[in-house]
Design a protein around this motif. Structure first.
Motif, PDB file in Angstrom:
ATOM      1  N   GLY A 133      12.951  -3.438   1.677  1.00 20.48           N
ATOM      2  CA  GLY A 133      13.954  -3.613   2.044  1.00 20.48           C
ATOM      3  C   GLY A 133      13.978  -1.826   3.016  1.00 20.48           C
ATOM      4  O   GLY A 133      12.897  -1.163   2.191  1.00 20.48           O
ATOM      5  N   CYS A 134      14.857  -1.431   3.933  1.00 20.52           N
ATOM      6  CA  CYS A 134      14.989   0.316   4.193  1.00 20.52           C
ATOM      7  C   CYS A 134      15.073   0.935   3.302  1.00 20.52           C
ATOM      8  O   CYS A 134      13.755   2.353   3.550  1.00 20.52           O
ATOM      9  N   LEU A 135      15.446   0.691   1.884  1.00 21.93           N
ATOM     10  CA  LEU A 135      15.239   2.241   1.124  1.00 21.93           C
ATOM     11  C   LEU A 135      14.061   2.050   0.596  1.00 21.93           C
ATOM     12  O   LEU A 135      13.590   2.959  -0.292  1.00 21.93           O
ATOM     13  N   HIS A 136      13.898   0.910  -0.129  1.00 24.32           N
ATOM     14  CA  HIS A 136      12.249   0.667  -0.609  1.00 24.32           C
ATOM     15  C   HIS A 136      11.719   1.551   0.237  1.00 24.32           C
ATOM     16  O   HIS A 136      10.411   2.386  -0.382  1.00 24.32           O
ATOM     17  N   ILE A 137      11.377   1.179   1.565  1.00 26.23           N
ATOM     18  CA  ILE A 137       9.955   2.023   2.249  1.00 26.23           C
ATOM     19  C   ILE A 137      10.394   3.836   2.182  1.00 26.23           C
ATOM     20  O   ILE A 137       9.181   4.768   1.816  1.00 26.23           O
ATOM     21  N   ALA A 138      11.536   4.188   2.710  1.00 29.72           N
ATOM     22  CA  ALA A 138      12.148   5.064   3.172  1.00 29.72           C
ATOM     23  C   ALA A 138      11.551   6.378   1.063  1.00 29.72           C
ATOM     24  O   ALA A 138      11.045   7.195   1.559  1.00 29.72           O
ATOM     25  N   ALA A 139      11.569   5.311  -0.260  1.00 28.64           N
ATOM     26  CA  ALA A 139      11.729   6.228  -1.603  1.00 28.64           C
ATOM     27  C   ALA A 139       9.693   5.797  -1.708  1.00 28.64           C
ATOM     28  O   ALA A 139       9.507   6.840  -2.043  1.00 28.64           O
ATOM     29  N   THR A 140       9.127   5.092  -1.083  1.00 27.58           N
ATOM     30  CA  THR A 140       7.938   4.797  -1.074  1.00 27.58           C
ATOM     31  C   THR A 140       6.804   5.911  -0.205  1.00 27.58           C
ATOM     32  O   THR A 140       6.004   6.359  -0.481  1.00 27.58           O
ATOM     33  N   TYR A 141       7.979   5.779   0.634  1.00 23.43           N
ATOM     34  CA  TYR A 141       6.766   7.025   0.967  1.00 23.43           C
ATOM     35  C   TYR A 141       7.120   8.774   1.382  1.00 23.43           C
ATOM     36  O   TYR A 141       7.555   9.335   2.126  1.00 23.43           O
ATOM     37  N   GLY A 142       9.002   8.771   0.286  1.00 30.35           N
ATOM     38  CA  GLY A 142       9.143  10.463   0.407  1.00 30.35           C
ATOM     39  C   GLY A 142      10.363  10.315   2.024  1.00 30.35           C
ATOM     40  O   GLY A 142      10.445  12.168   1.648  1.00 30.35           O
ATOM     41  N   SER A 143      10.987  10.136   1.856  1.00 28.46           N
ATOM     42  CA  SER A 143      11.260   9.867   3.548  1.00 28.46           C
ATOM     43  C   SER A 143      12.851  10.283   3.061  1.00 28.46           C
ATOM     44  O   SER A 143      13.945   9.802   3.268  1.00 28.46           O
ATOM     45  N   TYR A 144      13.097  11.605   2.708  1.00 31.00           N
ATOM     46  CA  TYR A 144      14.190  12.602   1.506  1.00 31.00           C
ATOM     47  C   TYR A 144      15.131  12.330   2.949  1.00 31.00           C
ATOM     48  O   TYR A 144      16.529  11.479   2.685  1.00 31.00           O
ATOM     49  N   GLU A 145      15.030  12.560   4.302  1.00 31.40           N
ATOM     50  CA  GLU A 145      16.150  12.627   4.446  1.00 31.40           C
ATOM     51  C   GLU A 145      16.330  11.421   5.678  1.00 31.40           C
ATOM     52  O   GLU A 145      18.222  11.563   5.526  1.00 31.40           O
ATOM     53  N   VAL A 146      15.793  10.593   5.749  1.00 29.69           N
ATOM     54  CA  VAL A 146      16.080   9.633   6.218  1.00 29.69           C
ATOM     55  C   VAL A 146      16.691   8.678   5.078  1.00 29.69           C
ATOM     56  O   VAL A 146      18.156   8.164   4.777  1.00 29.69           O
TER      57      VAL A 146
END
Length: 185
Positions: A61-74
């Motif tokens: 999901g979108c949170l999984h992807i953001a966490a996987t890539y370290g996308s803090y601001e997102v």
């Protein structure tokens, strides 16, 4: 319709998560709200539904992807969206976004743990992600932590304790004297 060519909202959301692109994410959310309003739907519910159904090809999901890539601001933008499912399990490993965040921290150079990695885990914990959830391998996120990263282990243990205590944790306030004694006697 000719004006619907290009990437779908789901694709735009996932790309924003991969690239830590808050502008793209905010623009996509605004478009979803506008579309919902025109269709006489509740914008907040439409956005949440779209975000909760935005999975990549392997079930992240979108949170999984953001966490996987370290996308803090997102992550910060996503976690502000009402109705977002924060403890969604991915389809392969049954990881939560918190599991993915720990894996992200483990992938970093040790010198980047505190500055680039720990904030990703902390923002998820602050949003209410449950560190007690076990994945397919029966592991909690704390059990995935690099053994050398005692600070991250402590952050997750405190998060687990706070969640287990269920709000029974009282923060000490050092703003002044305490007790029932009165100066007026």
């Amino acid at each position: 319709m000719a004006d619907e060519e290009g990437a779908s909202p789901r694709e735009l959301i996932l790309e924003a998560c991969r690239r830590n692109n808050t502008s793209l994410l905010e623009e996509t959310i605004a478009d979803l709200e506008s579309t919902a309003a025109k269709a006489k739907k509740k914008p907040t519910e439409h956005v949440a539904e779209t975000l909760n159904k935005a999975f990549d090809g392997v079930g992240n999901g979108c949170l999984h992807i953001a966490a996987t890539y370290g996308s803090y601001e997102v992550l910060d933008v996503l976690l502000d969206q009402e109705g977002l499912e924060i403890d969604e399990l991915d389809h392969l490993e049954k990881d939560t976004p918190l599991h993915k965040a720990v894996r992200y921290v483990n992938s970093l150079d040790k010198s980047d743990w505190a500055t680039a990695g720990h904030p990703i885990v902390e923002i998820l914990l602050d949003a209410g992600c449950d560190p007690r959830i076990r994945n397919k391998a029966k592991l909690k996120s704390v059990e995935l932590v690099d053994p050398r990263n005692t600070e991250l282990r402590s952050i997750l243990q405190k998060g687990e304790y706070a969640m287990t205590a269920g709000g029974d944790v009282v923060e000490e306030d050092d703003d002044g004297p305490t007790g029932s004694a009165s100066d007026s006697e």
